[in-house]
Design an enzyme around this catalytic site. Structure first.
Site, PDB file in Angstrom:
ATOM      1  N   GLY A 199       0.906  -1.119  -0.129  1.00 55.86           N
ATOM      2  CA  GLY A 199       0.070  -0.202  -0.168  1.00 55.86           C
ATOM      3  C   GLY A 199       0.664   1.375   0.170  1.00 55.86           C
ATOM      4  N   CYS A 322      15.707  -0.180   2.108  1.00 54.56           N
ATOM      5  CA  CYS A 322      15.913  -1.389   3.256  1.00 54.56           C
ATOM      6  C   CYS A 322      17.341  -1.584   3.373  1.00 54.56           C
ATOM      7  CB  CYS A 322      15.214  -2.432   3.035  1.00 54.56           C
ATOM      8  SG  CYS A 322      13.478  -2.187   2.437  1.00 54.56           S
TER       9      CYS A 322
END
Ligand SMILES: Cc1ncc(COP(=O)(O)O)c(C=O)c1O
Length: 379
Positions: A199, A322
């Site tokens: 999302g 990340c």
């Protein structure tokens, strides 16, 4: 502020926030509760699922709401491996997957699975022939991302799906976290069994996601408990989050239809301007996704440029969010065969549909200033 880090995360759309707030405030009941208030929440959840299915052109029962890309990828990869290990313990993936795929595969190796990590060419694209050659009698899963998060390289998903469809016993999982809304992909292809969506990469909220699981595919669940989500993901459902990601999905699909040309235009403008800077080497290949541009400034640590730009409220990144705090070298660029000078000096600019040419020009002007300032200090 000029925000050019949209592959790390995007700004939530006001309409998405509003739908989350309204559902959280007015329909907070547990959808499993048998009283009418719970029934209303359940109805909303089912409606969200129906709408997600319509937007993705899949069946309602094939939509599983998750907490995002990392969960979707782990659920798909470990779920297939654990459920189908009697049939075989071989998995095929690539060297350029996101850590949520790569590390999930690494974890399977500790459980006795054998994983083939296929190389990519200099454009960051895996070869379908290599995938075909890697298929063995005991292969149960192929997992390939659609769009690479650092380079924007587009993988030949349709061709891989065509190949996978000829092996009915092999499941094919696609990580479409970076591709959704930017590079069209049809999930109705019979060769695609699983697809991950997040999302917060499409102007939705963090903690929301969808895993598409086609109705021929069975998974070993990661979470056991109250058997929610077809027993694939136990835990009280996030009704507000699910409604909000459907809103985000609808908005991004509209933009994919009406604004993709604009995004390609802004990207072409950016590439053109970057090519004018002699210190810059562009790493992103010609036929990449429209929202990602990766380039190196050999000899200058990327953090230096990032901080200099940040002082002007311009935000870009190194590698992916990340892995950007880990080792200096981009593993993805190294897999493409770039020199170390380039793999340790890579920067990523990632655009949104709202990014303007004026913002890009401002970024370019400040990038040039930052490079010149650095060179002066080093003289
Ligand atoms: C290609 C890709 N897959 C998966 C993820 C993980 O998604 P999430 O942040 O929703 O866990 C990311 C996030 O950067 C990504 O770029």
């Amino acid at each position: 502020m000029i925000y050019l880090d949209n592959s790390a995360t995007t700004k939530p759309d006001p309409g998405v926030l509003k739908s989350f707030e309204q559902i959280s405030s007015h329909y907070f009941a547990n959808p499993s509760s048998i009283h009418p208030f719970g029934g209303e929440a359940e109805k909303l959840l089912n409606m969200a699922k129906k709408q997600a299915a319509e937007l993705l052109k899949v069946r309602q029962e094939e939509v599983v709401f998750t907490s995002g890309g990392t969960e979707g990828n782990n659920m798909a990869i470990k779920g297939i491996a654990l459920q189908h290990q009697q049939r075989g313990k071989h998995v095929i993936t690539t060297e350029i997957e996101h850590p949520s795929v790569f590390e999930a595969c690494k974890s399977l190796e500790t459980l006795g699975f054998d994983v083939t990590y296929l190389p990519v060419d200099q454009s960051g694209v895996v070869s379908v022939k290599d995938i075909q050659k890697a298929i063995r009698e005991d292969t149960i899963l192929i997992s390939v991302m659609h769009v690479n998060n650092e380079l924007g390289s587009i993988q030949p998903i349709k061709e891989i799906a065509d190949l996978a469809a000829t092996y009915p016993k092999i499941f094919f999982h696609v990580d479409d976290v970076q591709g959704l809304g930017k590079v069209p992909l049809s999930l109705s292809h019979p060769g695609i069994n699983l697809c991950t969506i997040s999302g917060h990469k499409i102007n939705g909220l963090k903690g929301t996601g969808i895993l598409y699981v086609d109705n021929r595919t069975t998974l070993f669940p990661l979470f056991h408990g109250g058997e929610q989500e077809r027993n694939l993901r136990s835990g009280t459902e996030n009704v507000a989050g699910s409604v909000s990601i459907v809103k985000a999905l609808r908005l991004i699909k509209d933009k994919e239809t009406s604004m993709l040309d604009h995004l390609y235009e802004v990207q072409a403008f950016l590439l053109h301007r970057l090519k004018d800077i002699s210190e810059v080497d562009i790493n992103t290949a010609e036929k990449a996704a429209p929202h990602i541009v990766n380039f190196s400034v050999p000899g200058i640590k990327p953090e230096v440029i990032i901080h200099m730009l940040a002082e002007k409220e311009i935000f870009i990144s190194t590698k992916s969010a990340c892995s950007s705090k880990q080792s200096d070298e981009s593993k993805i660029l190294a897999a493409c065969g770039f020199s170390r000078a380039r793999t340790i000096s890579a920067l990523r600019v990632s655009l949104s549909f709202e990014t303007t040419k004026e913002e890009i020009q401002h970024f370019i002007d400040n990038l040039k200033k930052a490079i010149n300032q650095f060179k002066k200090v080093m003289e």
